[in-house]
Design a protein around this motif. Sequence first.
Motif, short mmCIF file in Angstrom:
data_model
loop_
_atom_site.label_atom_id
_atom_site.label_comp_id
_atom_site.label_asym_id
_atom_site.label_seq_id
_atom_site.Cartn_x
_atom_site.Cartn_y
_atom_site.Cartn_z
N TYR A 291 28.19 48.84 41.59
CA TYR A 291 29.00 47.63 41.62
C TYR A 291 29.35 47.29 43.07
CZ TYR A 291 29.82 48.31 36.63
OH TYR A 291 29.65 48.45 35.27
N GLN B 239 32.34 45.36 45.19
CA GLN B 239 33.69 44.84 45.09
C GLN B 239 34.09 44.24 46.43
OE1 GLN B 239 36.86 47.64 44.15
NE2 GLN B 239 38.20 46.01 43.46
N GLY C 133 39.66 41.61 47.40
CA GLY C 133 40.42 40.65 46.61
C GLY C 133 39.75 40.23 45.31
N GLN C 134 38.62 40.83 44.99
CA GLN C 134 37.90 40.50 43.77
C GLN C 134 37.70 41.73 42.91
OE1 GLN C 134 36.89 37.29 42.99
NE2 GLN C 134 38.08 36.71 44.80
N GLY C 135 37.27 41.50 41.69
CA GLY C 135 36.90 42.61 40.82
C GLY C 135 35.47 43.05 41.10
N PRO C 136 35.12 44.23 40.64
CA PRO C 136 33.74 44.71 40.83
C PRO C 136 32.73 43.81 40.14
CG PRO C 136 35.20 46.50 40.17
CD PRO C 136 35.96 45.23 39.99
N PHE D 15 28.73 43.77 38.82
CA PHE D 15 27.63 44.64 38.44
C PHE D 15 26.37 44.33 39.24
CE2 PHE D 15 25.02 47.20 35.79
CZ PHE D 15 23.90 46.48 35.42
N LEU E 24 33.24 46.95 49.19
CA LEU E 24 33.31 48.32 48.70
C LEU E 24 32.24 48.46 47.63
CD1 LEU E 24 34.93 51.04 48.65
CD2 LEU E 24 36.25 50.06 46.76
N LEU F 239 30.78 50.57 44.67
CA LEU F 239 31.22 51.59 43.73
C LEU F 239 30.06 52.07 42.87
CD1 LEU F 239 34.46 49.77 42.59
CD2 LEU F 239 34.40 51.89 43.89
#
Lengths: 110, 114
Positions: B35, B37, B40-43, B45, B88, B90
């Motif tokens: 993922y 990220q 300030g946002q969600g992960p 896919f 980031l 993940l």
Amino acid sequence: AQSVTQLDSQVPVFEEAPVELRCNYSSSVSVYLFWYVQYPNQGLQLLLKYLSGSTLVKGINGFEAEFNKSQTSFHLRKPSVHISDTAEYFCAVRVSQFYFGTGTSLTVIP
Amino acid sequence: DAGVTQSPTHLIKTRGQQVTLRCSPISGHKSVSWYQQVLGQGPQFIFQYYEKEERGRGNFPDRFSARQFPNYSSELNVNALLLGDSALYLCASSGGGTVTYEQYFGPGTRLTVT
């Protein structure tokens, strides 16, 4: 198309007060629903999940969430928050893949 | 038991360069997902691999590629880096088949592109 909307980007709450973090999703098919927590400089930790069965699910650290199919919501609640609950919270749905919301920053005020 | 591990923890690259990120899943887990990220946002896919085969791909350009090794560890490669690739990254592992209900996330690799 799938989407997840977290209605509040920031939620401040006093210690020992209750809190609700709101999540709505859009999907034309059955979904699986999740809440994750992310502490600073860490990965995501699963709080709870709804796959099927009872619409009220209980998770770790005293959190619970209720699946409401008619309102396409999956709000997260805790009756009494602690300072240690300060973190970023993400709602997610899984259809063919995981879709995450933009997150809600929960700040617990002493 | 060790959780999901990722390396390196931080990385700084220049635009146009290439980067390789690494992930080791929880012992016994055969599925790895990646993922992105952005701050300030969600992960979001990127890929899922199961038993060394790609089982899912998100809406990312071909500059992004990945692979999974016989020991189920995985690498994510990004070519021709852009400033917008700063994020980031993940990695998440799961135990059961291609259908992943419960994912365990690593701490991430923070990539900065200058």
